[in-house]
Every structure is written in C-alpha cells, then in structure tokens.
Design a protein around this motif. Structure first.
Motif, short mmCIF file in Angstrom:
data_model
loop_
_atom_site.label_atom_id
_atom_site.label_comp_id
_atom_site.label_asym_id
_atom_site.label_seq_id
_atom_site.Cartn_x
_atom_site.Cartn_y
_atom_site.Cartn_z
N PHE A 281 0.79 -1.22 0.00
CA PHE A 281 0.00 0.00 0.00
C PHE A 281 0.83 1.27 0.00
O PHE A 281 0.29 2.37 0.07
CB PHE A 281 -0.96 0.00 1.19
CG PHE A 281 -2.17 -0.84 0.95
CD1 PHE A 281 -3.32 -0.28 0.43
CD2 PHE A 281 -2.15 -2.19 1.21
CE1 PHE A 281 -4.45 -1.05 0.18
CE2 PHE A 281 -3.27 -2.98 0.97
CZ PHE A 281 -4.42 -2.41 0.45
N GLY A 282 2.14 1.17 -0.06
CA GLY A 282 2.96 2.37 -0.15
C GLY A 282 4.13 2.35 0.81
O GLY A 282 4.43 1.34 1.45
N GLU A 283 4.77 3.54 0.90
CA GLU A 283 5.99 3.64 1.71
C GLU A 283 6.32 5.09 2.03
O GLU A 283 5.85 6.01 1.35
CB GLU A 283 7.17 3.04 0.95
CG GLU A 283 7.51 3.80 -0.31
CD GLU A 283 8.61 3.14 -1.13
OE1 GLU A 283 9.30 3.88 -1.85
OE2 GLU A 283 8.78 1.91 -1.05
N HIS A 284 7.13 5.26 3.03
CA HIS A 284 7.78 6.54 3.30
C HIS A 284 9.28 6.24 3.40
O HIS A 284 9.70 5.38 4.17
CB HIS A 284 7.31 7.19 4.59
CG HIS A 284 8.06 8.46 4.86
ND1 HIS A 284 7.73 9.65 4.25
CD2 HIS A 284 9.15 8.71 5.59
CE1 HIS A 284 8.58 10.58 4.63
NE2 HIS A 284 9.46 10.03 5.45
N THR A 285 10.08 6.96 2.60
CA THR A 285 11.51 6.65 2.49
C THR A 285 12.38 7.84 2.88
O THR A 285 12.12 8.97 2.49
CB THR A 285 11.87 6.24 1.04
OG1 THR A 285 11.06 5.13 0.68
CG2 THR A 285 13.33 5.87 0.91
N THR A 286 13.42 7.54 3.65
CA THR A 286 14.47 8.51 3.96
C THR A 286 15.77 7.94 3.42
O THR A 286 16.14 6.81 3.71
CB THR A 286 14.60 8.73 5.48
OG1 THR A 286 13.35 9.18 5.99
CG2 THR A 286 15.67 9.75 5.80
N ALA A 287 16.46 8.75 2.59
CA ALA A 287 17.75 8.35 2.03
C ALA A 287 18.85 9.11 2.77
O ALA A 287 18.61 10.19 3.32
CB ALA A 287 17.80 8.67 0.55
N TYR A 288 20.05 8.53 2.78
CA TYR A 288 21.19 9.14 3.46
C TYR A 288 22.33 9.30 2.47
O TYR A 288 22.66 8.36 1.75
CB TYR A 288 21.64 8.27 4.64
CG TYR A 288 20.58 8.19 5.71
CD1 TYR A 288 20.62 9.04 6.80
CD2 TYR A 288 19.52 7.30 5.61
CE1 TYR A 288 19.63 8.99 7.78
CE2 TYR A 288 18.53 7.24 6.58
CZ TYR A 288 18.60 8.09 7.65
OH TYR A 288 17.61 8.05 8.60
N ASN A 289 22.94 10.50 2.44
CA ASN A 289 24.07 10.70 1.53
C ASN A 289 25.34 10.09 2.15
O ASN A 289 25.31 9.56 3.26
CB ASN A 289 24.26 12.17 1.16
CG ASN A 289 24.71 13.04 2.32
OD1 ASN A 289 25.22 12.56 3.34
ND2 ASN A 289 24.54 14.34 2.17
N LYS B 98 23.87 12.46 6.00
CA LYS B 98 22.80 13.44 6.10
C LYS B 98 21.52 12.87 5.49
O LYS B 98 21.51 12.43 4.34
CB LYS B 98 23.18 14.73 5.37
CG LYS B 98 22.11 15.79 5.47
CD LYS B 98 22.51 17.07 4.77
CE LYS B 98 21.36 18.06 4.87
NZ LYS B 98 21.61 19.26 4.12
N PRO B 99 20.40 12.88 6.26
CA PRO B 99 19.15 12.32 5.74
C PRO B 99 18.43 13.28 4.79
O PRO B 99 18.49 14.49 4.93
CB PRO B 99 18.32 12.09 7.00
CG PRO B 99 18.83 13.09 7.98
CD PRO B 99 20.29 13.29 7.66
N THR B 100 17.75 12.67 3.83
CA THR B 100 16.91 13.41 2.89
C THR B 100 15.58 12.67 2.79
O THR B 100 15.57 11.46 2.59
CB THR B 100 17.55 13.45 1.48
OG1 THR B 100 18.82 14.04 1.57
CG2 THR B 100 16.68 14.21 0.50
N ASP B 101 14.49 13.40 2.94
CA ASP B 101 13.17 12.80 2.82
C ASP B 101 12.92 12.51 1.34
O ASP B 101 12.84 13.42 0.53
CB ASP B 101 12.11 13.76 3.35
CG ASP B 101 10.73 13.15 3.39
OD1 ASP B 101 10.48 12.16 2.67
OD2 ASP B 101 9.89 13.66 4.15
N ASN B 102 12.84 11.22 1.00
CA ASN B 102 12.62 10.83 -0.39
C ASN B 102 11.15 10.73 -0.74
O ASN B 102 10.80 10.34 -1.83
CB ASN B 102 13.31 9.50 -0.69
CG ASN B 102 14.67 9.69 -1.27
OD1 ASN B 102 15.22 10.79 -1.25
ND2 ASN B 102 15.26 8.63 -1.77
N GLY B 103 10.30 11.05 0.22
CA GLY B 103 8.87 11.12 -0.07
C GLY B 103 8.06 9.92 0.35
O GLY B 103 8.57 8.94 0.87
N THR B 104 6.76 10.06 0.09
CA THR B 104 5.78 9.06 0.47
C THR B 104 4.93 8.71 -0.74
O THR B 104 4.54 9.60 -1.50
CB THR B 104 4.87 9.61 1.59
OG1 THR B 104 5.67 9.91 2.73
CG2 THR B 104 3.79 8.62 1.97
#
Length: 103
Positions: A71-79, A83-89
């Motif tokens: 049904f979907g996801e919420h993702t946080t990526a790290y460089n 440093k975290p970046t909100d990759n969206g939902t």
C-alpha cells in the motif's frame, strides 16, 4: 506478515557492482490507509558497511487468501556523509499515488 518476521538480503548495485545489506522487519505498528485498510508497517533498512543508505517504512495488508498487498511507503535516504533526505511518500488511494494497491 507476522510481527517480528525478518528477512536479510545482500543487494548488488548494478551500476557499480557494490553490495549492500538489506534487512526487512515486520513491526507491531499499523497504519490506516485509504478506504479503511489497516496495513502492517515493515521497516526496510539498507546499509553500506554499517552506515544507513535508505530507511523505508513499507505498508502491507494481507487478505483472507493469504495474499500480501503493498500500500505504499515513506523513504528517507542518506548521503555519503550520513545526512538524511526525505525521499517522499507513496500511498495507495491518495493523489500522490492513485494507482491503488499492488499484489
């Protein structure tokens, strides 16, 4: 989708041949999705030499026949510096993702 279930994978990045470690764990958390579906939250963590690359909260529900629906996801990526970046939902049944669930 039993709480506490855990899967560990070695992921190969095709672009550069590097490998990462992915661990998916089914949590006790649930999330109410559009149209009243109560989805189970699975935590999906990808690491490179112990450092997080991506942490995702995936939402799944299981029907009476035992099929698991995404049904979907919420993702946080790290460089590379952590440093975290909100990759969206992406969530089924919302304007952001109106395709609906996929099996």
């Amino acid at each position: 989708m039993t709480v506490g279930s855990r899967w560990v994978y070695r992921v190969t990045v095709m672009a550069d041949g590097s490998t990462k470690r992915q661990v998916i764990t089914v949590t006790r958390e649930t999330k109410l999705i559009a149209e009243g579906v109560r989805a189970r939250v699975a935590r999906d963590v990808v690491r490179d030499h112990g450092a997080p690359v991506e942490i995702t909260r995936d939402w799944y529900a299981q029907d009476r026949q035992g099929n698991a629906w995404y049904f979907g996801e919420h993702t946080t990526a790290y460089n590379k510096h952590g440093k975290p970046t909100d990759n969206g939902t992406r969530q089924a049944g919302t304007a952001a993702d109106d395709r609906g669930p996929t099996a």
